[in-house]
Design a protein around this motif. Structure first.
Motif, PDB file in Angstrom:
ATOM      1  N   ASP A 196       0.846  -1.197   0.000  1.00  0.00           N
ATOM      2  CA  ASP A 196       0.000   0.000   0.000  1.00  0.00           C
ATOM      3  C   ASP A 196       0.880   1.246   0.000  1.00  0.00           C
ATOM      4  O   ASP A 196       0.655   2.193  -0.761  1.00  0.00           O
ATOM      5  N   ALA A 197       1.900   1.235   0.868  1.00  0.00           N
ATOM      6  CA  ALA A 197       2.794   2.391   0.973  1.00  0.00           C
ATOM      7  C   ALA A 197       3.626   2.577  -0.288  1.00  0.00           C
ATOM      8  O   ALA A 197       3.824   3.700  -0.757  1.00  0.00           O
ATOM      9  N   ALA A 198       4.120   1.477  -0.851  1.00  0.00           N
ATOM     10  CA  ALA A 198       4.956   1.562  -2.047  1.00  0.00           C
ATOM     11  C   ALA A 198       4.164   2.064  -3.249  1.00  0.00           C
ATOM     12  O   ALA A 198       4.646   2.903  -4.024  1.00  0.00           O
ATOM     13  N   LEU A 199       2.953   1.545  -3.409  1.00  0.00           N
ATOM     14  CA  LEU A 199       2.114   2.010  -4.519  1.00  0.00           C
ATOM     15  C   LEU A 199       1.803   3.491  -4.366  1.00  0.00           C
ATOM     16  O   LEU A 199       1.788   4.239  -5.353  1.00  0.00           O
ATOM     17  N   ALA A 200       1.574   3.936  -3.123  1.00  0.00           N
ATOM     18  CA  ALA A 200       1.290   5.348  -2.874  1.00  0.00           C
ATOM     19  C   ALA A 200       2.513   6.210  -3.167  1.00  0.00           C
ATOM     20  O   ALA A 200       2.408   7.266  -3.812  1.00  0.00           O
ATOM     21  N   ALA A 201       3.681   5.784  -2.688  1.00  0.00           N
ATOM     22  CA  ALA A 201       4.904   6.565  -2.891  1.00  0.00           C
ATOM     23  C   ALA A 201       5.262   6.654  -4.370  1.00  0.00           C
ATOM     24  O   ALA A 201       5.675   7.713  -4.863  1.00  0.00           O
ATOM     25  N   GLN A 202       5.089   5.558  -5.082  1.00  0.00           N
ATOM     26  CA  GLN A 202       5.406   5.564  -6.511  1.00  0.00           C
ATOM     27  C   GLN A 202       4.428   6.432  -7.288  1.00  0.00           C
ATOM     28  O   GLN A 202       4.825   7.220  -8.157  1.00  0.00           O
ATOM     29  N   ALA A 203       3.149   6.319  -6.971  1.00  0.00           N
ATOM     30  CA  ALA A 203       2.137   7.118  -7.661  1.00  0.00           C
ATOM     31  C   ALA A 203       2.308   8.605  -7.384  1.00  0.00           C
ATOM     32  O   ALA A 203       2.014   9.449  -8.238  1.00  0.00           O
ATOM     33  N   ALA A 204       2.791   8.939  -6.180  1.00  0.00           N
ATOM     34  CA  ALA A 204       2.998  10.341  -5.808  1.00  0.00           C
ATOM     35  C   ALA A 204       4.310  10.897  -6.349  1.00  0.00           C
ATOM     36  O   ALA A 204       4.614  12.079  -6.142  1.00  0.00           O
ATOM     37  N   GLY A 205       5.102  10.059  -7.012  1.00  0.00           N
ATOM     38  CA  GLY A 205       6.373  10.514  -7.564  1.00  0.00           C
ATOM     39  C   GLY A 205       7.460  10.665  -6.521  1.00  0.00           C
ATOM     40  O   GLY A 205       8.485  11.296  -6.774  1.00  0.00           O
ATOM     41  N   LEU A 206       7.284  10.054  -5.357  1.00  0.00           N
ATOM     42  CA  LEU A 206       8.265  10.159  -4.275  1.00  0.00           C
ATOM     43  C   LEU A 206       9.345   9.090  -4.367  1.00  0.00           C
ATOM     44  O   LEU A 206      10.423   9.237  -3.799  1.00  0.00           O
ATOM     45  N   MET A 207       9.033   8.002  -5.067  1.00  0.00           N
ATOM     46  CA  MET A 207       9.970   6.894  -5.222  1.00  0.00           C
ATOM     47  C   MET A 207       9.640   6.143  -6.499  1.00  0.00           C
ATOM     48  O   MET A 207       8.535   6.249  -7.029  1.00  0.00           O
ATOM     49  N   SER A 208      10.610   5.375  -6.962  1.00  0.00           N
ATOM     50  CA  SER A 208      10.358   4.426  -8.040  1.00  0.00           C
ATOM     51  C   SER A 208      11.040   3.117  -7.655  1.00  0.00           C
ATOM     52  O   SER A 208      11.978   3.099  -6.852  1.00  0.00           O
TER      53      SER A 208
END
Length: 407
Positions: A196-208
Motif C-alpha cells: 500500500d505504501a509503495a504504490l502510494a509513494a510511486q504514484a505520488a512521484g516520491l519513489m520508483s
C-alpha cells in the motif's frame, strides 16, 4: 527457527471425539474462519470443526513449527514460503479435487482471461504447482501446494462525507496526500502494508522501484525512511491489524482515508458510515487465499480433510464469503446459492436491487448501492501487484517493526 525442532506431542488434539465423529482442526485467520462456515461444514460433512483463529504472523509461524497442531492450514499464497520450506504441509492430489476443472484461470495461469493484466509480485500460479523436485512453480502438474479458494482486490477506503470529489482519490497517491495529514491509517502487516505504501509513494512521484513486487534492501530502506518521516510529522493516525480495527477508526471519525479490506467496508456499510473503496488508476493490490494439508494427515483424517477441501469450492461456502465482499475460485458454483440481486451486486458490479445481508444475515448493503470498481472480471483485470513475501522479507519485517514502534 530451528528446522530440527519437534513440537511436543501434547499439541496434537484427538482426531475423533467421544461420539466417534472426526474432529477437523483448521488453523487460519479471520478472513475465512467464519462461524457460519464452521457450522455449515459440521452440518454438511457430519464432522466436528475447530477453528484456531490468529493474526497473519502467528498463523504462519504456528503452521511452520507445529504441523501436529492442525489438519488444515487456511491462509494465503504469499504466506506459503516458510510453511512449504519446512515441509509442514503435504502436496494436494489434484485427482482428488472433483471441481478442479471449474477453478478459474486467475490462479492456474495468473490471469482471469488470456489477455488480462498480470500483476507484479507473486501471482498465485508461481507457487501453485508442486514440481518433481518438490519446488513450487507454475508448470502444471498433478499436485498443488494449496487449493485456491477466497480472493479479492484491495485498495484503500475514504469517507465520502469528508472527501466528496472522487478525483482526489483516483490514485494510490491519495494515501500520502498532505491534505489528509493526521487522518490516515495503514494496515500493520509488513507483507501487505508495505505494498500500500509503495504504490502510494510511486504514484505520488516520491519513489520508483525496479520491481515493486520484490524490493531491494536499498528500496526498503528508502521507503521506510519516507514513512518514518511522515510518522514523525504526525501524518499517520494509526496502524491497524484487523478489519474490525480498521472499521472502528472510521466509525469513530478518527480517519478520513486509510488501508481497508472489504470486510471493514461491509461493517461500515452496516453501520451507515459513508465510506467508499477507491478505484486507483494504477490497479489493485490483490491476494488469494486457499487451503493446505498438514504433513501429519493420513488415513481417515486425510480423507476427511479432502472432503473439507471439496466442500469449500462446492458452492455454498463461496456464497457466504461473497456476502463478506470476497470472491471464490469457483464462482459459477456459488451463483446458485446467491439471489439474483446478490450476484448482480457482488459479481456483476450492478446497483443492489434490494437490501443485501452480510454472512451473519444482518443487512450490510442498502438498496441502490453499487460496488466500486465494477464487475469481478473488471476488477480481476486491474491488478497492480499481488501480496508477496519478498526475497528480503526478514529485513523488511525488522524495518517495519521499527516504523510501527514494535522493535
Amino acid at each position: 527457527m530451528n528446522k530440527h525442532q519437534t513440537p511436543p506431542q501434547s499439541l496434537a488434539a484427538p482426531a475423533v471425539n467421544t461420539a466417534g465423529r472426526p474432529k477437523l482442526r483448521v488453523l487460519g485467520t479471520a478472513i475465512s474462519l467464519l462461524e457460519e462456515l464452521r457450522q455449515g461444514a459440521e452440518n454438511d460433512l457430519g464432522i466436528d470443526v475447530v477453528f484456531d483463529n490468529n493474526d497473519f504472523l502467528t498463523t504462519q509461524h504456528k503452521a511452520a513449527q507445529q504441523p501436529e497442531s492442525y489438519d488444515i492450514y487456511d491462509q494465503c499464497f504469499h504466506n506459503l514460503d516458510i510453511v512449504w520450506y519446512w515441509r509442514a504441509i503435504q502436496p494436494i492430489d489434484v485427482s482428488r479435487i472433483g471441481l478442479w476443472g471449474e477453478i478459474t484461470d486467475l490462479t492456474k495461469t495468473g490471469r482471469i482471461a488470456p489477455n488480462a493484466r498480470l500483476g507484479q509480485g507473486d501471482a498465485p500460479v508461481k507457487k501453485l504447482f508442486v514440481q518433481p523436485n518438490l519446488e513450487l512453480g507454475e508448470t502444471p502438474s498433478g499436485r498443488i501446494s494449496m487449493l485456491p479458494t477466497t480472493h479479492n482486490f484491495d485498495s484503500f477506503a475514504y469517507r465520502t462525507d469528508m472527501i466528496s470529489d472522487p478525483r482526489q482519490v483516483e490514485s494510490w497517491a491519495g494515501l500520502l496526500d498532505p491534505r489528509w495529514r493526521g487522518r490516515v491509517a495503514l494496515v500493520d502487516e509488513p507483507a501487505i502494508g508495505i505494498f500500500d505504501a509503495a504504490l502510494a509513494a510511486q504514484a505520488a512521484g516520491l519513489m520508483s522501484f525496479q520491481n515493486i513486487g520484490n524490493m531491494t534492501v536499498d528500496e526498503i530502506d528508502r521507503l521506510i525512511d519516507l514513512l518514518e518521516a511522515h510518522q514523525k510529522d504526525g501524518f499517520f493516525r494509526a496502524f491497524w491489524c484487523t478489519a474490525e480495527d480498521a472499521a472502528e477508526l472510521m466509525a469513530e471519525n478518527r480517519t478520513d482515508i486509510q488501508s481497508m479490506w472489504s470486510t471493514g467496508i461491509t461493517i461500515l456499510n452496516g453501520q451507515g458510515v459513508p465510506v467508499e473503496q477507491a478505484v486507483p488508476s494504477e490497479g489493485y493490490r490483490a491476494w488469494h487465499g486457499g487451503l493446505c494439508l498438514s504433513r501429519t494427515l493420513e488415513g481417515r483424517m486425510l480423507d476427511v480433510a479432502y472432503d473439507y477441501l471439496n466442500w469449500w469450492i462446492s458452492g455454498w461456502p463461496g456464497a457466504v464469503v461473497a456476502r463478506q465482499g470476497y470472491y471464490i475460485s469457483t464462482p459459477e458454483r456459488s451463483r446458485r446459492f446467491l439471489t439474483a440481486a446478490e450476484w448482480d451486486y457482488w459479481y456483476d458490479g450492478q446497483a443492489a436491487a434490494e437490501d443485501l445481508p452480510g454472512p451473519d444475515g444482518r443487512i450490510r448493503i442498502k438498496a441502490g448501492s453499487s460496488r466500486s470498481g465494477g464487475s469481478y472480471w473488471q476488477r480481476a483485470n486491474s491488478i497492480a501487484v499481488w501480496n508477496t513475501t519478498m526475497d528480503e522479507h526478514n529485513y523488511l519485517v525488522r524495518r517495519w517493526m521499527q516504523l510501527v514502534g514494535r522493535s
